[in-house]
Design a protein around this motif. Structure first.
Motif, PDB file in Angstrom:
ATOM      1  N   SER A  80      48.163  36.368  26.755  1.00 15.86           N
ATOM      2  CA  SER A  80      49.375  37.083  27.181  1.00 15.86           C
ATOM      3  C   SER A  80      49.214  38.590  27.066  1.00 15.86           C
ATOM      4  O   SER A  80      49.954  39.345  27.682  1.00 15.86           O
ATOM      5  N   GLN A  81      48.236  39.036  26.286  1.00 15.03           N
ATOM      6  CA  GLN A  81      48.023  40.476  26.135  1.00 15.03           C
ATOM      7  C   GLN A  81      46.843  40.978  26.956  1.00 15.03           C
ATOM      8  O   GLN A  81      46.460  42.135  26.854  1.00 15.03           O
ATOM      9  N   ASN A  82      46.269  40.083  27.757  1.00 16.06           N
ATOM     10  CA  ASN A  82      45.054  40.444  28.486  1.00 16.06           C
ATOM     11  C   ASN A  82      45.349  40.536  29.985  1.00 16.06           C
ATOM     12  O   ASN A  82      45.204  39.575  30.731  1.00 16.06           O
ATOM     13  N   LYS A  83      45.760  41.724  30.397  1.00 17.13           N
ATOM     14  CA  LYS A  83      46.162  41.931  31.792  1.00 17.13           C
ATOM     15  C   LYS A  83      45.001  41.655  32.747  1.00 17.13           C
ATOM     16  O   LYS A  83      45.175  41.024  33.783  1.00 17.13           O
ATOM     17  N   GLU A  84      43.834  42.126  32.356  1.00 17.02           N
ATOM     18  CA  GLU A  84      42.677  41.976  33.233  1.00 17.02           C
ATOM     19  C   GLU A  84      42.398  40.486  33.500  1.00 17.02           C
ATOM     20  O   GLU A  84      42.158  40.082  34.631  1.00 17.02           O
ATOM     21  N   PHE A  85      42.460  39.696  32.433  1.00 16.93           N
ATOM     22  CA  PHE A  85      42.202  38.253  32.579  1.00 16.93           C
ATOM     23  C   PHE A  85      43.255  37.586  33.467  1.00 16.93           C
ATOM     24  O   PHE A  85      42.932  36.814  34.368  1.00 16.93           O
ATOM     25  N   LEU A  86      44.520  37.888  33.202  1.00 19.20           N
ATOM     26  CA  LEU A  86      45.591  37.251  33.994  1.00 19.20           C
ATOM     27  C   LEU A  86      45.486  37.655  35.462  1.00 19.20           C
ATOM     28  O   LEU A  86      45.637  36.830  36.367  1.00 19.20           O
ATOM     29  N   GLU A  87      45.208  38.927  35.679  1.00 19.48           N
ATOM     30  CA  GLU A  87      45.114  39.433  37.043  1.00 19.48           C
ATOM     31  C   GLU A  87      43.986  38.744  37.809  1.00 19.48           C
ATOM     32  O   GLU A  87      44.170  38.265  38.926  1.00 19.48           O
ATOM     33  N   LYS A  88      42.855  38.674  37.161  1.00 13.25           N
ATOM     34  CA  LYS A  88      41.675  38.102  37.804  1.00 13.25           C
ATOM     35  C   LYS A  88      41.851  36.596  38.020  1.00 13.25           C
ATOM     36  O   LYS A  88      41.553  36.057  39.077  1.00 13.25           O
ATOM     37  N   THR A  89      42.357  35.930  36.977  1.00 14.49           N
ATOM     38  CA  THR A  89      42.473  34.474  37.039  1.00 14.49           C
ATOM     39  C   THR A  89      43.494  34.025  38.078  1.00 14.49           C
ATOM     40  O   THR A  89      43.299  33.023  38.759  1.00 14.49           O
ATOM     41  N   LEU A  90      44.574  34.761  38.188  1.00 11.00           N
ATOM     42  CA  LEU A  90      45.655  34.315  39.074  1.00 11.00           C
ATOM     43  C   LEU A  90      45.553  34.916  40.472  1.00 11.00           C
ATOM     44  O   LEU A  90      46.368  34.608  41.350  1.00 11.00           O
ATOM     45  N   ALA A  91      44.525  35.744  40.703  1.00 17.81           N
ATOM     46  CA  ALA A  91      44.414  36.447  41.993  1.00 17.81           C
ATOM     47  C   ALA A  91      44.433  35.479  43.174  1.00 17.81           C
ATOM     48  O   ALA A  91      45.169  35.681  44.147  1.00 17.81           O
ATOM     49  N   SER A  92      43.656  34.402  43.093  1.00 19.70           N
ATOM     50  CA  SER A  92      43.599  33.475  44.230  1.00 19.70           C
ATOM     51  C   SER A  92      44.894  32.678  44.331  1.00 19.70           C
ATOM     52  O   SER A  92      45.395  32.411  45.425  1.00 19.70           O
ATOM     53  N   THR A  93      45.458  32.330  43.176  1.00 11.90           N
ATOM     54  CA  THR A  93      46.675  31.506  43.164  1.00 11.90           C
ATOM     55  C   THR A  93      47.852  32.241  43.793  1.00 11.90           C
ATOM     56  O   THR A  93      48.606  31.666  44.581  1.00 11.90           O
ATOM     57  N   ILE A  94      48.017  33.517  43.433  1.00 14.04           N
ATOM     58  CA  ILE A  94      49.229  34.210  43.908  1.00 14.04           C
ATOM     59  C   ILE A  94      49.159  34.526  45.402  1.00 14.04           C
ATOM     60  O   ILE A  94      50.178  34.845  46.000  1.00 14.04           O
ATOM     61  N   LYS A  95      48.003  34.386  45.976  1.00 15.77           N
ATOM     62  CA  LYS A  95      47.924  34.552  47.433  1.00 15.77           C
ATOM     63  C   LYS A  95      48.607  33.403  48.157  1.00 15.77           C
ATOM     64  O   LYS A  95      49.087  33.549  49.271  1.00 15.77           O
TER      65      LYS A  95
END
Ligand code: ADP
Ligand code: MG
Length: 474
Positions: A80-95
């Motif tokens: 929850s404190q790792n913006k880079e991880f969340l951004e990267k991991t969810l990049a394909s999903t949020i498309k």
């Protein structure tokens, strides 16, 4: 797993007698739900569905599940404190997944503005099934971790007493004495109380953010009452109430009708259908506020299926929890096979494998609340249809866990008493509180055993498929 109650399970007279005792005991103990017919009424209620008999659970796996819970708390908090991880991991999903995308947009917006929240409260429930290997040994396999609105901590605090009585009625006094005490309601409340205390305003309230239709209100009341016992005020509000009566002051303290809110405990907000435009605005208001959100939006995102799948990739846990090799080993030991369906060769390959052998897998969209996963022929059909489209990336694939079934009776109001082949899912509640960078509380807070007939692939208690149970350790 040993069939624990072989001698009684086929004794119709004993079962009938015990079932009558069990139902009355459940009503007396407060194992209650509002009815489907009158979901807004508390003057017509019934017992929440439960098993007649406690189900056998291997004690080693039960202990393993408890032992890894603080590690999972740590992990969720780190994600929850790792913006880079969340951004990267969810990049394909949020498309491709609009709901996750909207949550993510709020997450980014709140970060850009700068967090007003300084105290963080996580209540999660890590769910497991017992996978039966070819040699008959069972292994603990995580199904998922729920980081928002994990329910039944209240009602399950009362089910062990019911099962204890049932066993006594069946002449199993010794076994009855072995059922463990269990009180997640108290554990969850102690986390909420800690967050409330650190927020630091005696006058501020805890706000339960609840559904429009509150069939499971008694489960929540168990936690609520624990807070009242500590002289902490609790109010129950819906998103609509927040939209109409919520406001922030200059330092982003949250007020409802002039009353300051210290903690927002979401028991709602995890399915897209809940959110109209007003409710999205209410959610944004809450997230922008200084109030302790349980969970904050980052922690909700940490509980997505896509994040779970990425965690199983070699090296990911090491990046998220540097310096915690033992925690990582304990966490990883519970993972089932998880596979990305992102576009590319890796996704193509696993999609083809699943289409050829669908019974080995479960296909999961980014949804919570049960009833969304696909199995068998349906999995094959859907995957065939989407395998060459970007829509594929809104799903993940998971190895299907195959537990050893056991016979039991599922007691449900207005349903005939009949024996079923059943499988169980064990959940461990975790609670943690962080103030700034300091983790001030991190504990396992009790367990939940849910059992369902094997013909249902999916669905929890609220969905009307699984029922409450108590582990009998073997
Ligand atoms: P939800 O967020 O909808 O609760 P889950 O991942 O918990 O999604 O899946 C819902 C239900 O489907 C579980 O309670 C379990 O009964 C079944 N299930 C999920 N994953 C698996 C799996 N890998 N193997 C077997 N059953 C599964
Ligand atoms: Mg689940």
């Amino acid at each position: 797993m040993a069939a624990a109650w072989q001698d009684v399970v086929r004794n119709a007279a004993a079962v009938r007698e015990a079932a009558a005792v069990a139902v009355d005991a459940a009503l007396l103990a407060g194992v209650l739900m509002r009815t489907g017919e009158q979901p807004h009424a508390s003057d017509v209620v019934n017992y929440a569905p439960f098993t007649l008999l406690p189900s056998a659970v291997p004690w080693a796996l039960f202990e393993q599940a408890y032992a890894v819970q603080q590690d999972f708390n740590l992990l969720v908090d780190a994600i929850s404190q790792n913006k880079e991880f969340l951004e990267k991991t969810l990049a394909s999903t949020i498309k491709v997944d609009d709901f996750t995308a909207r949550l993510f947009r709020i997450y980014m917006q709140v970060l850009e503005e700068g967090l007003a929240q300084t105290v963080f409260l996580g209540i999660n429930r890590s769910d497991y099934m017992f996978d039966c290997g070819l040699d008959g040994t069972a292994a603990l396999r995580q199904i998922e971790i729920n980081t928002i609105a994990a329910s039944f901590g209240g009602l399950t605090s009362r089910t062990a007493d019911v099962h204890r009585l049932v066993l006594k009625v069946l002449g199993k006094t010794e076994e009855a004495s072995q059922l463990l005490p269990n009180n997640p309601a108290k554990g969850l409340a102690s986390g909420i109380a800690k967050a409330w205390e650190l927020y630091g305003s005696q006058r501020a309230v805890v706000m339960f953010l609840v559904e429009d239709v509150q069939r499971n209100i008694f489960d929540q009341r168990c936690v609520e009452n624990e807070l009242w016992n500590r002289n902490i005020r609790v109010v129950r509000k819906r998103f609509r109430d927040v939209f109409e009566h919520g406001s922030l002051d200059a330092s982003r303290r949250l007020f409802m009708d002039g009353q300051e809110v210290a903690v927002v405990y979401y028991r709602e907000g995890y399915v897209p259908q809940v959110y109209n435009q007003q409710n999205w605005e209410a959610r944004l208001l809450l997230e922008r506020s200084r109030a302790v959100k349980c969970p904050d939006i980052a922690t909700q995102l940490a509980g997505t299926k896509k994040v779970q799948q990425e965690l199983s990739r070699p090296g990911t846990l090491e990046k998220l929890l540097p310096g915690h090799p033992e925690a990582i080993a304990r966490i990883r030991a519970t993972f089932a096979g998880l596979y990305s369906l992102d576009e590319g060769e890796e996704g193509d390959r696993i999609a083809a494998t699943a289409i050829a052998d669908p019974d080995r897998f479960v296909l999961k969209p980014q949804r919570e609340g049960g009833g969304n996963n696909l199995y068998g022929e349906e999995l094959r059909e859907v995957l065939e249809k989407i395998k060459d489209s970007p829509e594929r990336t809104s799903y993940i694939l998971m190895d299907k866990i195959k537990p050893q079934p056991a016979l039991n009776y599922l007691l449900r109001a207005h349903s005939p008493l009949q024996v079923s082949e059943c499988i169980s899912e064990l959940g461990i509640f975790g609670v943690y509180v962080r103030q700034g960078q300091e983790l001030v509380l991190n504990q396992a807070a009790g367990h939940l055993l849910r059992t369902k007939a094997i013909e249902h692939a999916d669905g929890g208690v609220a969905a009307g498929v699984a029922v409450l149970d108590t582990p009998y350790l073997v």
